[in-house]
Motif scaffolding. Structure first.
Motif, PDB file in Angstrom:
ATOM      1  N   SER A  80     -37.521  56.919  23.615  1.00  0.00           N
ATOM      2  CA  SER A  80     -38.364  58.106  23.721  1.00  0.00           C
ATOM      3  C   SER A  80     -39.386  58.174  22.589  1.00  0.00           C
ATOM      4  O   SER A  80     -40.452  58.786  22.744  1.00  0.00           O
ATOM      5  N   GLU A  81     -39.081  57.521  21.465  1.00  0.00           N
ATOM      6  CA  GLU A  81     -40.007  57.538  20.334  1.00  0.00           C
ATOM      7  C   GLU A  81     -41.296  56.773  20.641  1.00  0.00           C
ATOM      8  O   GLU A  81     -42.312  56.965  19.960  1.00  0.00           O
ATOM      9  N   VAL A  82     -41.241  55.915  21.668  1.00  0.00           N
ATOM     10  CA  VAL A  82     -42.437  55.226  22.145  1.00  0.00           C
ATOM     11  C   VAL A  82     -42.993  55.934  23.379  1.00  0.00           C
ATOM     12  O   VAL A  82     -44.199  56.181  23.484  1.00  0.00           O
ATOM     13  N   VAL A  83     -42.107  56.272  24.306  1.00  0.00           N
ATOM     14  CA  VAL A  83     -42.523  56.837  25.587  1.00  0.00           C
ATOM     15  C   VAL A  83     -43.320  58.125  25.389  1.00  0.00           C
ATOM     16  O   VAL A  83     -44.385  58.316  26.001  1.00  0.00           O
ATOM     17  N   ASP A  84     -42.818  59.002  24.529  1.00  0.00           N
ATOM     18  CA  ASP A  84     -43.455  60.311  24.400  1.00  0.00           C
ATOM     19  C   ASP A  84     -44.883  60.219  23.851  1.00  0.00           C
ATOM     20  O   ASP A  84     -45.823  60.714  24.494  1.00  0.00           O
ATOM     21  N   PRO A  85     -45.107  59.590  22.701  1.00  0.00           N
ATOM     22  CA  PRO A  85     -46.491  59.539  22.211  1.00  0.00           C
ATOM     23  C   PRO A  85     -47.409  58.675  23.074  1.00  0.00           C
ATOM     24  O   PRO A  85     -48.601  58.985  23.207  1.00  0.00           O
ATOM     25  N   ALA A  86     -46.869  57.612  23.675  1.00  0.00           N
ATOM     26  CA  ALA A  86     -47.710  56.750  24.512  1.00  0.00           C
ATOM     27  C   ALA A  86     -48.181  57.490  25.757  1.00  0.00           C
ATOM     28  O   ALA A  86     -49.355  57.400  26.143  1.00  0.00           O
ATOM     29  N   THR A  87     -47.274  58.215  26.407  1.00  0.00           N
ATOM     30  CA  THR A  87     -47.669  58.929  27.622  1.00  0.00           C
ATOM     31  C   THR A  87     -48.592  60.100  27.303  1.00  0.00           C
ATOM     32  O   THR A  87     -49.551  60.356  28.042  1.00  0.00           O
ATOM     33  N   ALA A 128     -56.196  60.713  27.254  1.00  0.00           N
ATOM     34  CA  ALA A 128     -57.324  59.842  27.554  1.00  0.00           C
ATOM     35  C   ALA A 128     -57.855  60.071  28.966  1.00  0.00           C
ATOM     36  O   ALA A 128     -59.080  60.077  29.188  1.00  0.00           O
ATOM     37  N   THR A 129     -56.945  60.267  29.918  1.00  0.00           N
ATOM     38  CA  THR A 129     -57.356  60.298  31.326  1.00  0.00           C
ATOM     39  C   THR A 129     -57.609  61.692  31.875  1.00  0.00           C
ATOM     40  O   THR A 129     -58.439  61.861  32.777  1.00  0.00           O
ATOM     41  N   LEU A 130     -56.895  62.688  31.376  1.00  0.00           N
ATOM     42  CA  LEU A 130     -57.056  64.047  31.889  1.00  0.00           C
ATOM     43  C   LEU A 130     -57.914  64.927  30.983  1.00  0.00           C
ATOM     44  O   LEU A 130     -58.479  65.920  31.446  1.00  0.00           O
ATOM     45  N   ARG A 131     -58.009  64.569  29.709  1.00  0.00           N
ATOM     46  CA  ARG A 131     -58.842  65.337  28.777  1.00  0.00           C
ATOM     47  C   ARG A 131     -60.050  64.528  28.276  1.00  0.00           C
ATOM     48  O   ARG A 131     -60.834  65.026  27.487  1.00  0.00           O
ATOM     49  N   HIS A 132     -60.116  63.264  28.708  1.00  0.00           N
ATOM     50  CA  HIS A 132     -61.230  62.384  28.321  1.00  0.00           C
ATOM     51  C   HIS A 132     -61.344  62.255  26.803  1.00  0.00           C
ATOM     52  O   HIS A 132     -62.448  62.246  26.245  1.00  0.00           O
ATOM     53  N   ASP A 133     -60.193  62.174  26.147  1.00  0.00           N
ATOM     54  CA  ASP A 133     -60.135  62.004  24.700  1.00  0.00           C
ATOM     55  C   ASP A 133     -60.379  60.532  24.374  1.00  0.00           C
ATOM     56  O   ASP A 133     -59.568  59.676  24.740  1.00  0.00           O
ATOM     57  N   PRO A 134     -61.465  60.194  23.703  1.00  0.00           N
ATOM     58  CA  PRO A 134     -61.764  58.782  23.442  1.00  0.00           C
ATOM     59  C   PRO A 134     -60.772  58.116  22.508  1.00  0.00           C
ATOM     60  O   PRO A 134     -60.722  56.884  22.442  1.00  0.00           O
ATOM     61  N   THR A 135     -59.971  58.893  21.780  1.00  0.00           N
ATOM     62  CA  THR A 135     -58.966  58.296  20.895  1.00  0.00           C
ATOM     63  C   THR A 135     -57.696  57.907  21.642  1.00  0.00           C
ATOM     64  O   THR A 135     -56.829  57.231  21.075  1.00  0.00           O
ATOM     65  N   GLY A 136     -57.563  58.328  22.904  1.00  0.00           N
ATOM     66  CA  GLY A 136     -56.328  58.110  23.645  1.00  0.00           C
ATOM     67  C   GLY A 136     -55.880  56.658  23.725  1.00  0.00           C
ATOM     68  O   GLY A 136     -54.733  56.337  23.392  1.00  0.00           O
ATOM     69  N   PRO A 137     -56.750  55.732  24.160  1.00  0.00           N
ATOM     70  CA  PRO A 137     -56.307  54.333  24.254  1.00  0.00           C
ATOM     71  C   PRO A 137     -55.828  53.759  22.926  1.00  0.00           C
ATOM     72  O   PRO A 137     -54.827  53.036  22.880  1.00  0.00           O
ATOM     73  N   ASP A 138     -56.524  54.077  21.833  1.00  0.00           N
ATOM     74  CA  ASP A 138     -56.078  53.587  20.532  1.00  0.00           C
ATOM     75  C   ASP A 138     -54.738  54.193  20.139  1.00  0.00           C
ATOM     76  O   ASP A 138     -53.908  53.529  19.503  1.00  0.00           O
ATOM     77  N   ARG A 139     -54.499  55.421  20.540  1.00  0.00           N
ATOM     78  CA  ARG A 139     -53.212  56.066  20.238  1.00  0.00           C
ATOM     79  C   ARG A 139     -52.086  55.464  21.064  1.00  0.00           C
ATOM     80  O   ARG A 139     -50.938  55.389  20.603  1.00  0.00           O
ATOM     81  N   VAL A 140     -52.391  55.028  22.288  1.00  0.00           N
ATOM     82  CA  VAL A 140     -51.380  54.296  23.063  1.00  0.00           C
ATOM     83  C   VAL A 140     -50.967  53.040  22.302  1.00  0.00           C
ATOM     84  O   VAL A 140     -49.769  52.758  22.119  1.00  0.00           O
ATOM     85  N   ARG A 141     -51.955  52.290  21.853  1.00  0.00           N
ATOM     86  CA  ARG A 141     -51.661  51.052  21.123  1.00  0.00           C
ATOM     87  C   ARG A 141     -50.917  51.333  19.823  1.00  0.00           C
ATOM     88  O   ARG A 141     -50.003  50.594  19.441  1.00  0.00           O
ATOM     89  N   ALA A 142     -51.286  52.398  19.144  1.00  0.00           N
ATOM     90  CA  ALA A 142     -50.611  52.740  17.891  1.00  0.00           C
ATOM     91  C   ALA A 142     -49.147  53.097  18.132  1.00  0.00           C
ATOM     92  O   ALA A 142     -48.272  52.735  17.333  1.00  0.00           O
ATOM     93  N   ALA A 143     -48.866  53.798  19.245  1.00  0.00           N
ATOM     94  CA  ALA A 143     -47.481  54.153  19.566  1.00  0.00           C
ATOM     95  C   ALA A 143     -46.641  52.910  19.803  1.00  0.00           C
ATOM     96  O   ALA A 143     -45.480  52.835  19.393  1.00  0.00           O
ATOM     97  N   VAL A 144     -47.230  51.922  20.472  1.00  0.00           N
ATOM     98  CA  VAL A 144     -46.521  50.668  20.723  1.00  0.00           C
ATOM     99  C   VAL A 144     -46.398  49.863  19.430  1.00  0.00           C
ATOM    100  O   VAL A 144     -45.320  49.335  19.108  1.00  0.00           O
ATOM    101  N   ASP A 145     -47.464  49.776  18.668  1.00  0.00           N
ATOM    102  CA  ASP A 145     -47.442  48.995  17.431  1.00  0.00           C
ATOM    103  C   ASP A 145     -46.418  49.531  16.439  1.00  0.00           C
ATOM    104  O   ASP A 145     -45.836  48.763  15.658  1.00  0.00           O
ATOM    105  N   ALA A 146     -46.178  50.833  16.471  1.00  0.00           N
ATOM    106  CA  ALA A 146     -45.202  51.425  15.560  1.00  0.00           C
ATOM    107  C   ALA A 146     -43.783  50.966  15.862  1.00  0.00           C
ATOM    108  O   ALA A 146     -42.889  51.116  15.027  1.00  0.00           O
ATOM    109  N   HIS A 147     -43.583  50.406  17.060  1.00  0.00           N
ATOM    110  CA  HIS A 147     -42.258  49.910  17.461  1.00  0.00           C
ATOM    111  C   HIS A 147     -42.395  48.495  18.024  1.00  0.00           C
ATOM    112  O   HIS A 147     -41.774  48.146  19.022  1.00  0.00           O
TER     113      HIS A 147
END
Length: 273
Positions: free
Chosen positions: A230-237, A243-262
């Motif tokens: 869940s420590e990956v699933v929650d921040p990644a989702t 990124a997709t529903l709020r059009h936040d340009p930082t979203g994709p990088d935050r997905v990668r950061a959530a994965v990179d942290a684990h």
């Protein structure tokens, strides 16, 4: 509803335009009864909606912690409980169930949007009809695939989809078409059904993400009681929804950061994200 606290509402939605087939333990019904859990975020005003589909013979409570996490991140979440699933002799869901459950998701969206316009509804004025996500776990994921890639069941209002250890197979009497929305797949590679996500990722078009949870099995990353995944699933989702529903340009990088942290236990494949 807008006092800074999370709100959870339980409602019974009834679709009288479609019937429910009989099972070995239940007669047929002329309607579809969908007890539905709704989580409303602390933020005031209209927020994006995520409709969530549980797994085989499950219920919304199994995904309650994840739904609450998304709601605290600013999303309204509606999770119906499907009628008992008709199965074949081997215990596999009948092929007809996919279209029925995809129809259930569409109906729940209809009711959520209608309630948003109703001053007497618990979620009046709380739903942003322009931004809609769909999420599915296991067999519920098959309904979400149908709602985004099958001619029988596509709901054009869906803007993004999250598939969690999702079943992926053909829907009879339906033509598959390319997904027109961004998709995130998450699954453990110790799950016997991991091939579903590999095959789906190959078929889907970009933008698409595949988060592999190494050593994880079917339910713990998503259902209660949740595992360390869940420590990956929650921040990644959440980053994906942003990124997709709020059009936040930082979203994709935050997905990668959530994965990179684990990175010792998680890997990411992505195209166009």
């Amino acid at each position: 509803m807008a006092d800074g606290t999370l709100t959870r509402v339980r409602v019974e939605l009834v679709d009288r335009t479609r019937g429910t087939p009989a099972t070995a333990t239940r007669p047929a019904r002329p309607c579809r009864v969908l007890p539905t859990e709704v989580w409303l975020p602390p933020a005031a005003g209209a927020q994006p909606l995520i409709v969530m589909a549980h797994g085989l013979d499950g219920d919304p409570d199994a995904l309650g912690d994840l739904a609450e996490t998304w709601a605290r991140a600013g999303y309204a979440v509606a999770a119906p409980m499907f009628p008992i699933t008709v199965k074949d002799a081997g215990g596999r869901s009948a092929t007809s169930e996919t279209a029925l459950q995809a129809g259930d998701l569409r109906f729940v969206v209809d009711e959520m949007l209608a309630g948003d316009r109703d001053p007497g509804s618990p979620w009046s004025g709380r739903i942003d009809a322009r931004h809609l996500g769909a999420a599915g776990m296991s067999l519920g994921g098959l309904a979400v695939y149908a709602a985004t890639t099958e001619s029988c069941c596509t709901d054009p209002r869906i803007d993004a989809a999250v598939l969690m250890a999702a079943v992926y197979r053909d829907v009879p009497e339906s033509a598959q078409h390319p997904n027109r929305v961004p998709v995130m797949l998450l699954q453990g590679d110790a799950d016997p059904g991991y091939h579903n996500s590999r095959e789906a990722y190959s078929d889907l078009v970009a933008p698409k993400w595949l988060v592999t949870l190494h050593g994880a099995r079917h339910a713990p990353p998503f259902e209660n009681p949740r595992g360390p995944e869940s420590e990956v699933v929650d921040p990644a989702t959440i980053a994906f929804w942003d990124a997709t529903l709020r059009h936040d340009p930082t979203g994709p990088d935050r997905v990668r950061a959530a994965v990179d942290a684990h990175r010792a236990t998680t890997s990411l494949r992505a195209v166009g994200g």
